[in-house]
Each structure stands twice: as C-alpha cells, then as structure tokens.
Design a protein around this motif. Structure first.
Motif, PDB file in Angstrom:
ATOM      1  N   ALA A   1       0.049 -30.176 -28.898  1.00  0.00           N
ATOM      2  CA  ALA A   1      -1.146 -29.361 -28.658  1.00  0.00           C
ATOM      3  C   ALA A   1      -2.410 -30.131 -28.990  1.00  0.00           C
TER       4      ALA A   1
ATOM      5  N   VAL B   1       0.810 -20.864 -25.778  1.00  0.00           N
ATOM      6  CA  VAL B   1       1.503 -21.496 -26.903  1.00  0.00           C
ATOM      7  C   VAL B   1       2.373 -20.409 -27.529  1.00  0.00           C
TER       8      VAL B   1
ATOM      9  N   TRP C   1       2.124 -22.103 -32.470  1.00  0.00           N
ATOM     10  CA  TRP C   1       0.763 -22.349 -32.966  1.00  0.00           C
ATOM     11  C   TRP C   1       0.745 -22.635 -34.462  1.00  0.00           C
ATOM     12  N   HIS C   2       1.684 -22.063 -35.210  1.00  0.00           N
ATOM     13  CA  HIS C   2       1.728 -22.273 -36.655  1.00  0.00           C
ATOM     14  C   HIS C   2       2.160 -23.691 -37.011  1.00  0.00           C
TER      15      HIS C   2
ATOM     16  N   CYS D   1       0.808 -26.197 -35.367  1.00  0.00           N
ATOM     17  CA  CYS D   1      -0.315 -26.991 -34.877  1.00  0.00           C
ATOM     18  C   CYS D   1      -1.459 -27.012 -35.889  1.00  0.00           C
TER      19      CYS D   1
ATOM     20  N   PRO E   1      -4.860 -25.926 -35.893  1.00  0.00           N
ATOM     21  CA  PRO E   1      -5.483 -25.019 -34.927  1.00  0.00           C
ATOM     22  C   PRO E   1      -6.834 -25.485 -34.401  1.00  0.00           C
TER      23      PRO E   1
ATOM     24  N   SER F   1      -7.323 -26.514 -30.597  1.00  0.00           N
ATOM     25  CA  SER F   1      -8.295 -25.762 -29.807  1.00  0.00           C
ATOM     26  C   SER F   1      -9.185 -26.702 -29.002  1.00  0.00           C
TER      27      SER F   1
ATOM     28  N   LEU G   1      -1.712 -17.059 -27.157  1.00  0.00           N
ATOM     29  CA  LEU G   1      -0.844 -17.388 -28.290  1.00  0.00           C
ATOM     30  C   LEU G   1       0.169 -16.262 -28.469  1.00  0.00           C
TER      31      LEU G   1
ATOM     32  N   VAL H   1      -8.538 -19.840 -34.213  1.00  0.00           N
ATOM     33  CA  VAL H   1      -8.813 -20.683 -33.051  1.00  0.00           C
ATOM     34  C   VAL H   1     -10.192 -21.304 -33.249  1.00  0.00           C
TER      35      VAL H   1
END
Length: 252
Positions: free
Chosen positions: A98, A113, A117-118, A120, A122, A126, A141, A174
C-alpha cells in the motif's frame, strides 16, 4: 473492544505481517469471503478501474470482478498472489504494498483495502493510494470481524485470539488526501463446521507466530469449547455471525 487500530510500531507491524507471507492455500480455504453488499456500497457509480491492495488470495478481488470492473490486485506475498491468480485469473496481479504499489498515477477510480489496512502505515499508504487514484476517486477500507455482541462468539474470539474487534462507530486513520470518511456495517452468517473453526484459528497471526506449546493450548481450549461446552459434534455445521465493517472516503 478497541476504538482505534492495533497499536503497532513499524517493526512489529512488519513482523506480524510476515506471518502471512506463506500459507496462501490454507488462507484461501479457511478465511471467510465478504458480502457483495459491501462491495456495492464501496464502489462509486461509473467506476471502471479498481485496485485491490493487500489483496491476499483474492477474497475481495472476486467481488470487484463480479461487478464488471477491471481489477489490478497488489500484495507483497508471492504465495498469496499465486492463489489469487488461480482463483481470479481475470485480475492483473502485481507484487507491491500500500505504501509502494509501483503503479502509474491517476490510473484507478476506486482503491480497496480489505483486511489489511491495520498492517499498513496509514499516512504513507494514503499518500500512495491518492497518487494512483483519479480525481475524486474513492478509497474503501474493509474488515471482517466476528460478531462479538453474540455471547458465545465473544468467548470464541478470546479463545482463538481473533485480534482486535472494532466498534461499529470506529473510524480508521486516513491521510489528509482523503475527505468525507463514512462507515457501513453488514451483518451476515458464515456457514462453517467445527473443523473449519479450528482451521480458522490456525490462520490467525497469533497462532502462526506462536510456539508449539501455545499452539497446543489454543487448539485444546478450542476443542473443549466447541465439542464439550457448546456440545457440537465434531464436524457439525453451524452459523458463525460476522460483521463486515466498511469505510469509504473521496480523494480530496
């Protein structure tokens, strides 16, 4: 329950995420899919090109393809992407993350995603995902989680070490590249067997990173809970309540 994402520093996030680098076939067999309602809610009208990031074995990718979208799927695991190519041959599978997709800018109408996402960063993610989105494109998400408002499922989640459980009102972090973040919750049931639940526990990062003694304890506790306390027969079918939590935001 937690109100925010897992409190992981960058090193710990990478360490835990590595637990999914192999075992794509097992993940594909035992992890639940997602309700089609979630994909329909996330994808904006008129979208044509979709990017599924952290796509894993293609559980969410398949829903995007079913909607008639041209889909590119990105994941850092070659093992996961091999499963995705087998199950979603119409998608373009690309290694990446990501934070660094390696894809051209302004190429997609929507980026999703799901269940990733957790893992990444963020803010860095983004910035990268906004770069590959077209003007006014959408970021979606998604998380599946056990419905722990059901008492027996709450205890099951504790035994399985099923990870963080988000309140429906929780909002993920985000970056400033996105605006208008809003959420959506879908309640659904997954038809599984007690054997499936044991295999599901084995697919969790807690189990994958644990030593043999801890693994044996998890499996023994799960066997007792399902087959003695709840009195299910080995291999018996049951309906497992899930929530799918989704958030969408528009590129600013």
């Amino acid at each position: 329950m937690v109100r925010g994402g897992p409190k992981l520093d960058h090193g710990r996030r990478r360490e835990l995420g590595q637990s999914f680098q192999d075992g794509g076939g097992h993940y594909q067999r035992v992890r639940p899919g997602y309700p089609a309602e979630t994909a329909r809610w996330l994808v904006p009208a008129g979208a044509h090109d979709a990017l599924d990031v952290g796509a894993g074995t293609g559980k969410f990718t398949a829903l995007l393809l079913d909607m008639g979208l041209d889909v590119t799927a990105v994941d850092p695991s070659a093992d996961m992407l091999a499963q995705l190519k087998a199950h979603c041959p119409a998608a373009t599978a690309v290694p990446g993350t990501a934070e660094a997709t390696g894809l051209p800018g302004a190429a997609f109408d929507v980026v999703t995603v799901a269940q990733a996402w957790h893992w990444c960063d963020p803010l860095a993610a983004s910035t990268e995902l906004a770069r590959v989105l077209r003007p006014h494109g959408a970021l979606g998400l998604v998380w599946n989680q056990l419905d722990t408002s059901v008492p027996w499922v709450h205890r099951l989640s504790r035994i399985m070490h099923a990870g963080d459980v988000y309140r429906p009102g929780h909002k993920p972090v985000v970056g400033p590249e996105f605006e208008g973040l809003e959420g959506h919750v879908t309640h659904w049931l997954d038809k599984v067997t007690t054997t499936d639940l044991v295999e599901l526990a084995k697919s969790r990062s807690y189990y994958l990173r644990a030593g043999e003694a801890t693994r044996a304890k998890v499996l023994a506790n799960l066997d007792w809970y399902l087959h003695e306390h709840l009195a299910y027969a080995p291999g018996q079918d049951l309906d497992l309540p899930y929530l799918t939590l989704a958030w969408r935001a528009a590129k600013a």
